[in-house]
Scaffold this motif. Structure first.
Motif, PDB file in Angstrom:
ATOM      1  N   PHE A 279       0.866  -1.177   0.000  1.00 47.21           N
ATOM      2  CA  PHE A 279       0.000   0.000   0.000  1.00 47.21           C
ATOM      3  C   PHE A 279       0.906   1.230   0.000  1.00 47.21           C
ATOM      4  N   THR A 280       0.322   2.375  -0.190  1.00 48.81           N
ATOM      5  CA  THR A 280       1.088   3.614  -0.238  1.00 48.81           C
ATOM      6  C   THR A 280       1.832   3.825   1.077  1.00 48.81           C
ATOM      7  N   GLY A 281       3.127   4.033   0.972  1.00 44.82           N
ATOM      8  CA  GLY A 281       3.933   4.236   2.171  1.00 44.82           C
ATOM      9  C   GLY A 281       4.601   2.975   2.673  1.00 44.82           C
ATOM     10  N   ALA A 282       4.253   1.814   2.118  1.00 48.36           N
ATOM     11  CA  ALA A 282       4.883   0.545   2.544  1.00 48.36           C
ATOM     12  C   ALA A 282       6.195   0.381   1.795  1.00 48.36           C
ATOM     13  N   ASN A 283       7.226   1.127   2.235  1.00 44.85           N
ATOM     14  CA  ASN A 283       8.509   1.125   1.537  1.00 44.85           C
ATOM     15  C   ASN A 283       9.354  -0.092   1.854  1.00 44.85           C
ATOM     16  N   LYS A 284       8.970  -0.816   2.877  1.00 46.35           N
ATOM     17  CA  LYS A 284       9.702  -2.038   3.234  1.00 46.35           C
ATOM     18  C   LYS A 284       8.724  -3.043   3.821  1.00 46.35           C
ATOM     19  N   ALA A 285       9.067  -4.307   3.722  1.00 42.93           N
ATOM     20  CA  ALA A 285       8.241  -5.350   4.318  1.00 42.93           C
ATOM     21  C   ALA A 285       8.363  -5.295   5.834  1.00 42.93           C
TER      22      ALA A 285
END
Length: 467
Positions: free
Chosen positions: A230-236
């Motif tokens: 989703f938007t803003g999920a730059n890393k797991a």
């Protein structure tokens, strides 16, 4: 006789094997597949990077010498601050310079080929144990900062408290779900912690307030998410279910869960596995569930605000906590406990309580229960006196009247009562509005009208936690 290694840490972990030799990939995949939740293999760095973009791996077993780029030159993975994976390097060349390079890029371990499977498994377990320790340290910091109130012990010798302690001792060692019901401020979080402490479970205690997390973020917070989900999920990121694996997950304010989230939670409880948001693979979790609510979930089921099947799944055993007014004999002990603790925290002298003071406290209604009593004791210490004018008795044994003084105008009675309920709800306006039976908009309008008169409303607004 040598003890068998404990592979329980591997169950919820994921591993990527990167080697250009098909035989080595197959050998390790077969050996690890029975222990790990997810095992993937790649024959080149490019293939491995494609898999890394798709999944988050806790561990990568990486050959140093590969066609094209070497394992040490896989900068996307080794230098990615947002998606850290522990790396065990393998090599058939015992060169000191290679080992130094591997350490510089962050190798967790370094194994020479050929190796025995036992060597590899021991290295994996060392890495995962260190990873678990880092995870537990993270949870401890989170717990201390967000749930400092949980440090309070359960105080009281009333019959109700003694019965509760007996039940906790009996139920705690079992894996059964427990539902804790009771008014706001009665200490449901303390009971949940006691259940974990006496459970014998080796994993961490992970508390989460379901009403304090935005509904659109709740699924990712509980189950985790992949990069780009989703938007803003730059890393797991792992979810709280994964963090709590082997321990206890305390779902506070369970009645605040949206219906769609209730359905997903039910599936997790039945399957004992979570699927991160944006992910395709389910990860097994071993979690003991303790839930709490200040609502009557049976009534919520009747009106369609709570799923009946989830209610039955959680309601294996219900512990109902009595409000403070029903165990007033515990108030002197609680008052002295909070006085000692808060005087140390504030660096001020404790206020002595006379017998009459304690009787006045026992006669007060304490709408906010233990939380309100604690706040009252804190005010006593800050003011250096006991503000007896706040302790309105709820019987007519002394004054011949009930409620607030008859000389007060109606708007002052309303003002004092609303501020008292807001204080009891720890500044949470949404919770206070529900308890008062008015809309949030009405409460905001009244507080805005009083904002110039009393700093308490400003203080409550500063403390507000949206449910």
């Amino acid at each position: 006789m040598t003890a068998m290694p404990d592979f329980s840490l591997c169950r919820s972990a994921s591993v990527l094997i990167v080697d250009d030799e098909p035989g080595m990939r197959q050998f390790l995949e077969k050996a690890l597949d029975k222990h790990f939740g997810l095992v993937e293999t790649a024959g080149s760095i490019d293939q491995a990077e494609t898999l890394r973009q798709r999944y988050h791996f806790d561990l990568m077993i990486l050959d140093v010498r590969m066609p094209g780029r070497s394992g040490i030159e896989w900068h996307e993975a080794l230098q990615d601050p947002n998606r850290h994976s522990d790396v065990i390097f393998m090599t058939a060349y015992a060169e000191l310079e290679t080992a130094i390079q591997a350490i510089r890029v962050g190798a967790a371990d370094f194994i020479l080929k050929p190796f025995r499977l036992e060597q590899m498994m021991n290295a994996i377990l060392r890495v995962l144990k260190r990873r678990q320790l880092l995870r537990e340290n993270f949870l401890l910091r989170r717990e201390v900062s967000q749930y400092l109130e949980l440090e309070n012990p359960m105080v009281g010798d009333s019959p109700a408290m003694k019965r509760l302690e007996t039940v906790i001792q009996r139920v705690a060692p079992t894996p059964s779900a427990v539902l804790i019901e009771g008014e706001s401020g009665t200490g449901k979080d303390l009971v949940a912690r006691a259940l974990h402490q006496h459970s014998g479970r080796q994993g961490p205690y992970v508390p989460v307030n379901c009403g304090a997390i935005a509904p659109d973020l709740l699924e990712a917070e509980l189950f985790g998410h992949t990069r780009g989900a989703f938007t803003g999920a730059n890393k797991a990121r792992d979810g709280l279910f994964s963090f709590a694996s082997g321990g206890t997950l305390f779902l506070d304010e369970i009645g605040e869960l949206p219906l769609a989230m209730q359905s997903k939670l039910l599936r997790v409880l039945e399957q004992k596995a979570v699927r991160p948001v944006g992910g395709e693979q389910e990860v097994k979790v071993d979690v003991r569930i303790v839930a709490a609510t200040n609502r009557q979930l049976s009534e919520e089921v009747k009106v369609g605000r709570f799923r009946e099947d989830l209610y039955f799944r959680l309601n294996v055993l219900t512990l109902t906590l009595p409000p403070l007014r029903e165990r007033s004999e515990d108030i002197p002990q609680l008052a002295h406990y909070f006085s000692r603790r808060l005087s140390r925290e504030l660096g001020l002298e404790a206020v002595p309580f006379s017998h009459e003071d304690l009787r006045a406290m026992q006669g007060h209604h304490w709408t906010g229960n233990i939380r309100e009593l604690k706040n009252f004791i804190e005010r006593c210490i800050l003011l250096g006196r006991l503000p007896l004018e706040e302790l309105v008795r709820d019987d007519n044994t002394d004054s011949g009247q009930t409620g607030y003084p008859s000389c007060w105008p109606l708007d002052e009675v309303e003002r004092r009562h609303i501020l008292q309920v807001l204080d009891a709800c720890d500044g949470n306006k949404s919770a206070a509005a529900r308890q008062l039976g008015i809309s949030r908009k009405t409460l905001d309008r009244k507080l805005a009208g009083w904002s110039g008169e009393d700093s308490d409303s400003d203080h409550a607004s500063d403390q507000e936690q949206e449910a």
